[in-house]
Design an enzyme around this catalytic site. Structure first.
Site, PDB file in Angstrom:
ATOM      1  N   LYS A 235      41.249  29.593  45.323  1.00  0.00           N
ATOM      2  CA  LYS A 235      40.488  30.324  44.297  1.00  0.00           C
ATOM      3  C   LYS A 235      41.112  30.046  42.933  1.00  0.00           C
ATOM      4  O   LYS A 235      42.318  30.199  42.751  1.00  0.00           O
ATOM      5  CB  LYS A 235      40.498  31.834  44.597  1.00  0.00           C
ATOM      6  CG  LYS A 235      39.864  32.686  43.491  1.00  0.00           C
ATOM      7  CD  LYS A 235      39.751  34.170  43.864  1.00  0.00           C
ATOM      8  CE  LYS A 235      39.325  35.018  42.669  1.00  0.00           C
ATOM      9  NZ  LYS A 235      39.223  36.467  42.978  1.00  0.00           N
ATOM     10  N   LYS A 247      36.453  45.213  34.366  1.00  0.00           N
ATOM     11  CA  LYS A 247      37.570  45.953  34.951  1.00  0.00           C
ATOM     12  C   LYS A 247      38.116  46.956  33.934  1.00  0.00           C
ATOM     13  O   LYS A 247      38.076  46.693  32.732  1.00  0.00           O
ATOM     14  CB  LYS A 247      38.710  44.975  35.296  1.00  0.00           C
ATOM     15  CG  LYS A 247      38.509  44.152  36.539  1.00  0.00           C
ATOM     16  CD  LYS A 247      39.737  43.282  36.807  1.00  0.00           C
ATOM     17  CE  LYS A 247      39.516  42.353  37.978  1.00  0.00           C
ATOM     18  NZ  LYS A 247      39.407  43.029  39.276  1.00  0.00           N
ATOM     19  N   ASP A 258      44.685  35.259  38.879  1.00  0.00           N
ATOM     20  CA  ASP A 258      43.561  35.087  39.794  1.00  0.00           C
ATOM     21  C   ASP A 258      43.284  33.618  40.138  1.00  0.00           C
ATOM     22  O   ASP A 258      42.312  33.305  40.820  1.00  0.00           O
ATOM     23  CB  ASP A 258      42.305  35.755  39.205  1.00  0.00           C
ATOM     24  CG  ASP A 258      41.420  36.366  40.269  1.00  0.00           C
ATOM     25  OD1 ASP A 258      41.908  36.557  41.403  1.00  0.00           O
ATOM     26  OD2 ASP A 258      40.242  36.645  39.968  1.00  0.00           O
ATOM     27  N   ASP A 317      32.441  41.559  39.464  1.00  0.00           N
ATOM     28  CA  ASP A 317      33.892  41.481  39.692  1.00  0.00           C
ATOM     29  C   ASP A 317      34.212  40.939  41.090  1.00  0.00           C
ATOM     30  O   ASP A 317      35.357  40.596  41.365  1.00  0.00           O
ATOM     31  CB  ASP A 317      34.516  42.870  39.486  1.00  0.00           C
ATOM     32  CG  ASP A 317      36.028  42.805  39.312  1.00  0.00           C
ATOM     33  OD1 ASP A 317      36.553  41.685  39.110  1.00  0.00           O
ATOM     34  OD2 ASP A 317      36.668  43.867  39.372  1.00  0.00           O
ATOM     35  N   GLU A 319      33.742  38.085  42.131  1.00  0.00           N
ATOM     36  CA  GLU A 319      33.375  36.725  41.733  1.00  0.00           C
ATOM     37  C   GLU A 319      34.056  35.659  42.579  1.00  0.00           C
ATOM     38  O   GLU A 319      33.549  34.554  42.711  1.00  0.00           O
ATOM     39  CB  GLU A 319      33.708  36.518  40.247  1.00  0.00           C
ATOM     40  CG  GLU A 319      35.160  36.117  39.921  1.00  0.00           C
ATOM     41  CD  GLU A 319      36.200  37.143  40.350  1.00  0.00           C
ATOM     42  OE1 GLU A 319      35.837  38.323  40.496  1.00  0.00           O
ATOM     43  OE2 GLU A 319      37.364  36.759  40.560  1.00  0.00           O
ATOM     44  N   ARG A 321      34.518  35.332  45.761  1.00  0.00           N
ATOM     45  CA  ARG A 321      33.731  34.896  46.924  1.00  0.00           C
ATOM     46  C   ARG A 321      32.537  34.046  46.495  1.00  0.00           C
ATOM     47  O   ARG A 321      32.066  33.204  47.258  1.00  0.00           O
ATOM     48  CB  ARG A 321      33.299  36.120  47.750  1.00  0.00           C
ATOM     49  CG  ARG A 321      32.390  37.072  47.033  1.00  0.00           C
ATOM     50  CD  ARG A 321      32.299  38.427  47.718  1.00  0.00           C
ATOM     51  NE  ARG A 321      33.486  39.247  47.471  1.00  0.00           N
ATOM     52  CZ  ARG A 321      33.683  40.448  47.986  1.00  0.00           C
ATOM     53  NH1 ARG A 321      32.777  40.977  48.801  1.00  0.00           N
ATOM     54  NH2 ARG A 321      34.771  41.136  47.697  1.00  0.00           N
TER      55      ARG A 321
END
Ligand code: BES
Ligand code: ZN
Ligand code: ZN
Length: 468
Positions: A235, A247, A258, A317, A319, A321
């Site tokens: 990811k 968020k 992330d 949020d 995102e 996946r």
């Protein structure tokens, strides 16, 4: 920091501190003046605890504590004797100690412009018996390779997100390929190329960002032809603001992490030719930045992934996946033996397993067992969680094939895993949710400090080394 392996006896060393592993509780420290006649100043003994309970992780932990104590003595050099434990091969001992030393002495200073030079520990010698030097050096060097990959991953995670957009990951990937003596190739797909392949799910995520999404595909080919190939998908959200489902401020503070999965893929590939696994390895990153804007994806939008499945986006949020859906579809088209993805995917996984343990979900029990064993050897914590078929109904949409958040508040890591499963077909697949351990808000152990951890690089390296 200079860390060397040296043949000799600890007592003969001339460094400020001599460190030996000894009896005493695990990680208990005893500091004494160095023996008369020695040129050293201190003798530090670090306990390993009950012999039956000693494993490589106990040794890494003790090494980290010894190093921290030595640093507290305001000295500039230390010598550490390799622990003598008959039940462990010398190369494994040297590897574990060197790993801990390298991980513990890592620091990210790119933006520390004003710090003063202090008297710092700058030289460490690992002392081994002359007869053991050749074997110990093998393990010592393997640690050097592994931790160089881990450190790259840490650097990438620690980069501020105004400095690391998807394009920056492309630059790293290109550099890795360039330095690989033609053993690693790289293919970059821009947004138009991704659109052509039908990656509507992935492209929705970056739509709100000023910085274009970039899809990265690295391929390592072993020197001898291999029948098997494996795809590792990371990811790569360079910053996760949540998008329009923004968020709260506190939850956003660490969201430069992330891309921890992507960082692990790049860290691994940066040392791939040294690791030299015997199988073909694909590294895949669907990099994007998740931002709100007039062009951003909206709750209610429906997008179509590369395999034709439609997804109702109900929370922007969730995102990760969406990007992984297309990255996994792409990985499967390469017809690998198995696919493994690494993703800072869900806060729910951190709730379930805490900050130090990653979650594993897999459609293939053998693959899961292999990854758990690799993680254990590597000293990274991993725990298997289920993919319960009954929960599949929680991600069914009223208007599309799938929805990107479940209808239940509970079991968020599992429903995220079930969502990803929709995109791997029948290819054996494992998913590592690394939301907890990818980024340390507090030190993770005596030898792994705050910030990016490079989680999964060592596990994957271990795993790949076993494949034929
Ligand atoms: N990147 C986050 C997950 C995350 C949380 C990573 C904490 C590292 C630390 C992910 O994109 C996310 O926001 N997930 C949501 C999913 C929810 C909207 C279904 C979450 O976990 O809250
Ligand atoms: Zn998110
Ligand atoms: Zn995210």
């Amino acid at each position: 920091m200079d860390i060397h392996i040296v043949a000799g006896k600890l007592e003969e060393q001339v460094d400020d501190v001599l460190v030996r592993f000894g009896e005493g509780k695990a990680s208990e420290v005893l500091i004494e003046p160095a023996p008369v006649g020695s040129e050293a100043r201190f003798l530090l003994t670090i306990g390993l605890g009950e012999e039956a309970k000693v494993d490589l992780e106990v040794i890494r932990e003790a090494t980290g504590v010894a190093l921290a104590s030595a640093r507290g003595l305001k000295i500039s050099s230390m010598s550490m004797a390799l622990p003598s434990l008959d039940e462990f091969p010398v190369d494994e001992l040297a590897q574990a100690v060197h790993e801990a030393l390298l991980l513990a002495t890592y620091s990210y200073n790119e933006f520390k412009k004003m710090s003063e030079a202090k008297l710092k520990l700058s030289s460490i010698n690992l002392i081994v018996d002359r007869k053991q030097l050749a074997t110990a050096t093998k393990g010592f060097n393997r640690a050097g390779v592994l931790i160089s990959g881990v450190s790259l991953a840490r650097d990438l995670v620690n980069q501020p997100p105004n400095n690391l957009h998807p394009e920056a990951l492309v630059d790293v990937a290109r550099k890795i390929a360039k330095n690989s003596h033609d053993q690693i190739s790289v293919k970059i797909l821009d947004e138009a190329a991704c659109a052509k392949l039908g990656m509507g799910s992935y492209l929705a995520v970056g739509a709100g960002s000023e910085f274009p999404s970039k899809f990265i595909h690295l391929t390592y080919t072993p020197k001898n032809k291999s029948k098997q190939s494996f795809a590792i998908v990371g990811k790569g959200i360079t910053f996760d603001s949540g998008g329009l489902s923004l968020k709260p401020a506190d939850a956003m503070m660490t969201m430069k992490c992330d891309m921890g999965g992507a960082a692990a893929v790049l860290g691994l590939f940066s040392v791939m030719t040294d690791l030299a696994p015997k199988v073909t390895v694909h590294g895949i990153i669907a990099a994007a930045e998740n931002m709100p804007s007039g062009k951003a994806m909206r709750p209610g939008d429906i997008v179509t992934a590369m395999n034709g499945k439609t997804i109702e986006i109900l929370n922007t949020d969730a995102e990760g996946r969406l990007t992984l859906a297309d990255a996994l579809c792409y990985a499967v088209t390469l017809e690998p033996t198995a696919v493994v993805d690494l993703a800072t995917l869900t806060g729910a996984c951190v709730v379930a397993l805490g900050e130090e343990i990653a979650g594993l979900m897999s459609t293939d029990e053998d693959l899961a067992v292999d990854l758990l064993a690799a993680a254990d050897r590597a000293g990274e914590k991993l725990w298997e969680m289920p993919l319960p078929p009954r929960y599949r109904s929680l991600i069914e949409s009223d208007v599309a094939d799938l929805r990107n958040i479940a209808t239940s508040r509970y079991g968020g890591s599992l429903t995220a895993g079930l969502f990803l499963q929709e995109f791997v077909g029948t290819t054996p697949w494992a998913h590592l949710d690394i939301a907890g351990p990818a980024f340390a808000e507090r030190p993770m152990s005596s030898y792994l400090g705050k910030g990016g951890t490079g989680y999964a690089v060592r596990t994957l390296a271990e795993w790949l080394s076993q494949l034929r």
